[in-house]
Design a protein around this motif. Structure first.
Motif, PDB file in Angstrom:
ATOM      1  N   ARG A   1       0.965   4.410  -2.631  1.00  0.00           N
ATOM      2  CA  ARG A   1       0.637   5.740  -2.358  1.00  0.00           C
ATOM      3  C   ARG A   1       1.685   6.581  -3.110  1.00  0.00           C
ATOM      4  NH1 ARG A   1       0.137   4.334   3.194  1.00  0.00           N
ATOM      5  NH2 ARG A   1      -2.052   4.318   3.723  1.00  0.00           N
ATOM      6  N   ASN A   2       2.953   6.130  -3.294  1.00  0.00           N
ATOM      7  CA  ASN A   2       3.924   6.969  -4.019  1.00  0.00           C
ATOM      8  C   ASN A   2       3.660   6.902  -5.670  1.00  0.00           C
ATOM      9  OD1 ASN A   2       5.086   7.455  -1.583  1.00  0.00           O
ATOM     10  ND2 ASN A   2       6.065   5.574  -1.574  1.00  0.00           N
ATOM     11  N   LEU A   3       2.898   6.219  -6.001  1.00  0.00           N
ATOM     12  CA  LEU A   3       2.472   6.344  -7.523  1.00  0.00           C
ATOM     13  C   LEU A   3       2.076   7.657  -8.048  1.00  0.00           C
ATOM     14  CD1 LEU A   3       0.849   2.692  -7.941  1.00  0.00           C
ATOM     15  CD2 LEU A   3       3.020   3.350  -8.895  1.00  0.00           C
ATOM     16  N   ASP A   4       2.606   8.143  -9.326  1.00  0.00           N
ATOM     17  CA  ASP A   4       2.274   9.369 -10.022  1.00  0.00           C
ATOM     18  C   ASP A   4       0.704   9.040 -10.368  1.00  0.00           C
ATOM     19  OD1 ASP A   4       1.695  11.577 -11.260  1.00  0.00           O
ATOM     20  OD2 ASP A   4       3.656  11.692 -12.429  1.00  0.00           O
TER      21      ASP A   4
ATOM     22  N   THR B   1       0.824  -1.188   0.082  1.00  0.00           N
ATOM     23  CA  THR B   1      -0.158  -0.117   0.074  1.00  0.00           C
ATOM     24  C   THR B   1       0.950   1.237  -0.050  1.00  0.00           C
ATOM     25  OG1 THR B   1      -1.467  -1.394   1.360  1.00  0.00           O
ATOM     26  CG2 THR B   1      -1.884   1.136   1.050  1.00  0.00           C
ATOM     27  N   GLU B   2       2.075   1.279   0.684  1.00  0.00           N
ATOM     28  CA  GLU B   2       2.976   2.387   0.682  1.00  0.00           C
ATOM     29  C   GLU B   2       3.497   2.661  -0.481  1.00  0.00           C
ATOM     30  OE1 GLU B   2       4.250   5.490   2.350  1.00  0.00           O
ATOM     31  OE2 GLU B   2       3.170   4.230   3.550  1.00  0.00           O
ATOM     32  N   GLN B   3       4.125   1.753  -1.083  1.00  0.00           N
ATOM     33  CA  GLN B   3       4.464   1.779  -2.366  1.00  0.00           C
ATOM     34  C   GLN B   3       3.467   2.455  -3.494  1.00  0.00           C
ATOM     35  OE1 GLN B   3       5.560  -2.340  -2.812  1.00  0.00           O
ATOM     36  NE2 GLN B   3       7.819  -1.488  -3.491  1.00  0.00           N
TER      37      GLN B   3
END
Length: 457
Positions: A366-369, A362-364
């Motif tokens: 959240r960092n998507l553009d 989920t953390e990764q």
């Protein structure tokens, strides 16, 4: 039956100055070609009744220090809760008035309305404008003239043999070669190796992470294998167990492992063992190992049937997609932005589920553009949506409907996949609108099948 939301609350105090507002639109910017508007005026008496009703509820429930419950003066209530009262009056009046206005116009919104201007004051007529999107007129004249190439779906013998071979390969075992003989094509060499990486000009790599030698203590190399670097096969072919050798390997610029791409490596290699692959015999004993088959012929028959069905489904699905693609190219029309954004949401949702299944956290995620991802999905989503709207239009023209029995089969399948009781699933889908979406999707699939059977050349 699209529910409507009241206009957004104004973000400031209305104490003593109810007046006009232009409301910034919530939600997507509408496509002007699909946008309609209603102008509504509500009589002052109705507005006053709504204010009185809401104020009465607040008086009953308000708890204000210095006043007994239910005895707070109306003027205090109106002043203290001005914004909330106004919002509740809006929700009391606006949705019903909006629905009445669109029924009178005879239009069917496909978006939530956006209140573009609003005047609301107690004792005065309420006036508002609301914009919303509708489906465009879609002209599908000539859809039945589109021709579709029907694919050749018969399974050929080479495909079957390749798959049969793959089944044998996946059940192969490796055995050590005991006899004293050199490595030959098809053998697997077990090696220990050290490699020093050089730049293309022959100089050793600079100190640091990449300058460390590459090492392996128990690597396996297939002699003459499709994935084996040619220089390794050349050096190892003919070598015997226990033999040591030195050779260089030049890697191409596009080599998969980036550290070695375009580099030369000087290897020091020792052969530790030779193994050969033993493929199982295609006999009845092997068939029993593969499942509930008595004979190898029974297994072959089942495999052939499975492969033939799989190929037919795959090629027909591609041909049907092409047919819908031809409709999309042929019939151009504007598309409501709100529906397009929903389609982009659905595509993103599918993509994120796939990434989660591949182990993305989920953390990764959240960092998507996300703005970039949405923009990248737009064109695909637009074509999907156009295809769906065209199929809906054709289904109406041809009176194609989904029967209760067809819906029931789909729901049973979904309940089985979700491991959920059928009644629970049906209740949930009825409440969240999913049932309507499933019915629409089934109707589109039914429409595609009927058209493909008729138009397929």
């Amino acid at each position: 039956s699209h529910d409507v939301a009241a206009g957004p609350a104004d973000g400031h105090d209305h104490d003593g100055h109810d007046h006009d507002h232009d409301h910034a639109a919530d939600g997507p910017t509408f496509n002007p070609e699909c946008t309609r508007q209603v102008d509504v005026e509500v009589p002052a008496e109705e507005v006053s009744r709504a204010f009185a009703k809401v104020v009465k509820q607040y008086r009953r429930q308000a708890r204000i220090p210095g006043f007994r419950a239910g005895k707070v003066p109306e003027s205090v209530i109106r002043r203290k809760f001005a914004d909330s009262i106004r919002q509740d009056v809006l929700e009391e009046i606006l949705p019903a008035q909006f629905r009445a206005a669109i029924e009178k116009q005879g239009v069917q919104p496909v978006s939530q309305p956006q209140v573009t201007s609003l005047h609301l004051a107690d004792g005065e007529p309420m006036r508002f404008q609301a914009a919303f999107e509708v489906l465009p007129d879609i002209d599908i004249a000539g859809y039945d003239q589109v021709t579709v190439d029907r694919p050749q779906t018969a399974l050929d013998e080479a495909e079957f043999e390749a798959e049969l071979n793959q089944v044998r390969e996946s059940h192969a075992i490796m055995e050590p070669v005991e006899e004293d003989r050199p490595l030959a094509d098809g053998d697997f060499a077990q090696i220990r190796f050290t490699g020093l990486v050089h730049n293309s000009d022959g100089s050793a790599e600079a100190e640091g992470e990449t300058a460390r030698p590459i090492e392996g203590d128990d690597a396996t190399v297939e002699i003459g294998g499709p994935n084996t670097v040619e220089a390794f096969t050349g050096a190892l072919r003919g070598a015997k167990n226990g033999q040591q050798m030195q050779f260089e390997v030049g890697y191409p610029e596009d080599f998969a492992e980036k550290r070695l791409a375009g580099k030369t490596v000087a290897y020091d290699v020792e052969v530790k063992g030779i193994r050969k692959k033993i493929l199982p015999e295609l006999d009845d004993a092997f068939a029993k190992q593969l499942g509930e088959y008595e004979t190898i012929d029974a297994f072959k028959e089942k495999l052939r049937e499975h492969m033939a069905n799989d190929k037919r489904r795959r090629l027909e699905s591609e041909a049907k997609d092409k047919m819908v693609g031809a409709f999309v190219e042929r019939f151009q029309f504007p598309v409501p932005e709100s529906l397009l954004q929903q389609q982009i949401d659905a595509r993103l949702d599918r993509g994120l589920r796939a990434l989660a299944a591949q182990g993305m956290s989920t953390e990764q995620m959240r960092n998507l553009d996300f703005p970039h991802l949405r923009a990248a999905q737009r064109e695909h989503a637009l074509n999907e949506l156009r295809g769906s709207l065209i199929l809906d239009r054709i289904a109406v023209t041809e009176n194609i409907e989904v029967t209760e029995a067809e819906l029931e089969v789909q729901l049973q399948l979904l309940a089985y996949q979700a491991r959920e009781p059928l009644a629970t699933l049906r209740k949930r889908l009825t409440e969240d609108g999913g049932l309507t979406r499933i019915r629409e999707q089934l109707r589109r699939e039914k429409t595609v099948d009927q058209l493909f059977n008729r138009l397929g050349a």
